[in-house]
Design an enzyme around this catalytic site. Structure first.
Site, PDB file in Angstrom:
ATOM      1  N   ASP A 113    -102.328 -30.064-140.155  1.00 56.60           N
ATOM      2  CA  ASP A 113    -101.587 -29.687-139.106  1.00 56.60           C
ATOM      3  C   ASP A 113    -102.810 -28.848-138.257  1.00 56.60           C
ATOM      4  O   ASP A 113    -102.602 -28.768-136.999  1.00 56.60           O
ATOM      5  CB  ASP A 113    -100.743 -28.348-139.471  1.00 56.60           C
ATOM      6  CG  ASP A 113     -99.312 -28.784-140.016  1.00 56.60           C
ATOM      7  OD1 ASP A 113     -98.967 -29.835-139.580  1.00 56.60           O
ATOM      8  OD2 ASP A 113     -98.690 -28.034-140.490  1.00 56.60           O
TER       9      ASP A 113
ATOM     10  N   LYS B 282     -93.763 -25.005-146.596  1.00 57.20           N
ATOM     11  CA  LYS B 282     -95.165 -25.306-146.434  1.00 57.20           C
ATOM     12  C   LYS B 282     -95.985 -24.115-147.437  1.00 57.20           C
ATOM     13  O   LYS B 282     -97.067 -24.688-147.837  1.00 57.20           O
ATOM     14  CB  LYS B 282     -95.812 -25.198-145.075  1.00 57.20           C
ATOM     15  CG  LYS B 282     -95.226 -26.597-144.016  1.00 57.20           C
ATOM     16  CD  LYS B 282     -95.797 -26.514-142.894  1.00 57.20           C
ATOM     17  CE  LYS B 282     -95.433 -27.454-142.160  1.00 57.20           C
ATOM     18  NZ  LYS B 282     -95.723 -27.526-140.729  1.00 57.20           N
TER      19      LYS B 282
HETATM   20  P1  ATR Z   1     -93.149 -23.522-140.164  1.00 54.07           P
HETATM   21  O1  ATR Z   1     -93.837 -24.156-141.720  1.00 54.07           O
HETATM   22  O2  ATR Z   1     -92.846 -24.565-139.325  1.00 54.07           O
HETATM   23  O3  ATR Z   1     -94.181 -22.546-139.737  1.00 54.07           O
HETATM   24  P2  ATR Z   1     -91.563 -21.319-141.335  1.00 54.07           P
HETATM   25  O4  ATR Z   1     -92.577 -20.968-142.113  1.00 54.07           O
HETATM   26  O5  ATR Z   1     -90.077 -21.477-141.764  1.00 54.07           O
HETATM   27  O6  ATR Z   1     -91.679 -22.803-140.706  1.00 54.07           O
HETATM   28  O7  ATR Z   1     -91.677 -20.361-139.959  1.00 54.07           O
HETATM   29  C1  ATR Z   1     -90.600 -20.299-139.000  1.00 54.07           C
HETATM   30  C2  ATR Z   1     -91.208 -19.235-137.977  1.00 54.07           C
HETATM   31  O8  ATR Z   1     -89.924 -19.340-136.857  1.00 54.07           O
HETATM   32  C3  ATR Z   1     -90.930 -18.065-138.319  1.00 54.07           C
HETATM   33  O9  ATR Z   1     -92.079 -17.323-137.706  1.00 54.07           O
HETATM   34  C4  ATR Z   1     -89.707 -17.241-138.000  1.00 54.07           C
HETATM   35  O10 ATR Z   1     -89.875 -16.053-137.774  1.00 54.07           O
HETATM   36  P3  ATR Z   1     -89.478 -15.050-139.178  1.00 54.07           P
HETATM   37  O11 ATR Z   1     -90.445 -14.900-139.911  1.00 54.07           O
HETATM   38  O12 ATR Z   1     -88.993 -13.806-138.484  1.00 54.07           O
HETATM   39  O13 ATR Z   1     -88.223 -15.807-139.846  1.00 54.07           O
HETATM   40  C5  ATR Z   1     -89.541 -17.984-136.679  1.00 54.07           C
HETATM   41  N1  ATR Z   1     -88.188 -18.239-136.343  1.00 54.07           N
HETATM   42  C6  ATR Z   1     -87.184 -18.977-136.962  1.00 54.07           C
HETATM   43  N2  ATR Z   1     -86.099 -18.627-136.295  1.00 54.07           N
HETATM   44  C7  ATR Z   1     -86.221 -17.609-135.387  1.00 54.07           C
HETATM   45  C8  ATR Z   1     -85.409 -17.195-134.249  1.00 54.07           C
HETATM   46  N3  ATR Z   1     -83.896 -17.301-134.338  1.00 54.07           N
HETATM   47  N4  ATR Z   1     -85.999 -16.300-133.580  1.00 54.07           N
HETATM   48  C9  ATR Z   1     -87.297 -15.822-133.873  1.00 54.07           C
HETATM   49  N5  ATR Z   1     -88.177 -16.406-134.633  1.00 54.07           N
HETATM   50  C10 ATR Z   1     -87.612 -17.569-135.625  1.00 54.07           C
END
Ligand code: ATR
Length: 273
Positions: free
Chosen positions: A103, A67
């Site tokens: 969104d 995104k």
């Molecule tokens: P989206 O567009 O749906 O927001 P994204 O930009 O990839 O997707 O963001 C994913 C979010 O999930 C982020 O806040 C990510 O945390 P990080 O910035 O630390 O990567 C969070 N996230 C993904 N896997 C995670 C996990 N196992 N534990 C905690 N947070 C997680």
């Protein structure tokens, strides 16, 4: 061959119900179009852009994790999407591609539909990705007084910090979550695993617990919140409203007003567990 072609791109994306939503609308309104799913790596984004420019695709939705990364590849960004810093829908006008964000609208409509009033409230927001940015935009418009932004990588939350948004590591959840908190999960935790982004022991019946994940309909966070008797909201209403708003952008007419929301929601629920 259908006249118009649309797709959702992401990775992972197999969980997405976007094809089910859009193809249901196309069939019920007799629109000659088709919507597919495309697993796309970061390195493939520019070839998707080419497909849009050359008319092989007429519009796309974007989901995790593209995104934000898609923005530099576009010709124009809608003003709201620009403020949000994330794009979940792309439309083509002539040969120019415009990025938009539906969104935030989907999230606002879902709160309204579920009678959740956030005005003047403090919010615990989990996650600092593209979806989180749209949720923050909506929450600010709805008049929240403070957003505690908790993220695994605190530096990402710090980049989103302002007068209203205070960044914290996810590990600080225990110190910040109270028995009457409004908790919103925008992380992907709970989507493909049976994990919760925060310790379930922090949940309480007097909280409002929101998860923007819709597949599964009940993440561990929602499931446990429900068991306690807390008010909960899953991500399905937000998902439907963002999808309908995407259709309005692509077709330039109020398709969303012609759709029977409840019928569509029932159709999608049959695809979920
Ligand atoms: P989206 O567009 O749906 O927001 P994204 O930009 O990839 O997707 O963001 C994913 C979010 O999930 C982020 O806040 C990510 O945390 P990080 O910035 O630390 O990567 C969070 N996230 C993904 N896997 C995670 C996990 N196992 N534990 C905690 N947070 C997680």
């Amino acid at each position: 061959m259908p006249v118009k072609k649309f797709a959702v791109i992401g990775n992972p994306v197999q969980h997405s119900l976007s094809p089910a939503l859009h193809n249901f609308v196309f069939q019920s309104l007799g629109i000659d179009a088709e919507y597919s799913i495309r697993k796309v790596q970061h390195t493939q984004l520019s070839s998707i852009i080419q497909e849009l420019k050359t008319g092989k695709l007429d519009g796309i939705n974007i989901t995790i994790p593209h995104k934000e990364k898609i923005i530099p590849l576009l010709d124009n960004i809608n003003a709201r999407a620009n403020v949000i810093g994330a794009v979940n829908v792309i439309s083509r006008f002539g040969k120019k591609l415009t990025g938009n964000n539906t969104d935030w609208y989907g999230f606002s409509k879902a709160l309204e539909k579920n009678s959740i009033n956030v005005e003047g409230r403090e919010i615990i927001l989990l996650g600092a990705g593209g979806a989180s940015k749209a949720v923050i935009f909506a929450l600010k418009q709805l008049g929240v007084c403070k957003i505690y932004l908790l993220n695994r990588s605190v530096e990402k939350a710090e980049m989103m910090s302002d007068d209203l948004v205070s960044p914290h590591p996810l590990s600080m959840a225990e110190d910040l979550i109270y028995s009457n908190s409004i908790i919103i999960n925008t992380t992907s935790v709970g989507m493909q695993t049976s994990k919760s982004p925060v310790d379930l022991g922090l949940l309480h019946k007097n909280q409002i617990i929101i998860d923007i994940i819709y597949n599964p309909l009940e993440t561990p966070l929602i499931n446990f919140g429900k068991k306690l008797g807390a008010k909960t909201m899953n991500g399905l209403d937000m998902f439907i409203w963002q999808g309908l708003a995407s259709l309005d952008l692509w077709f330039g007419v109020d398709i969303s007003k012609q759709v029977n929301f409840n019928q569509l929601k029932e159709h999608l629920e049959t695809k979920l567990c």
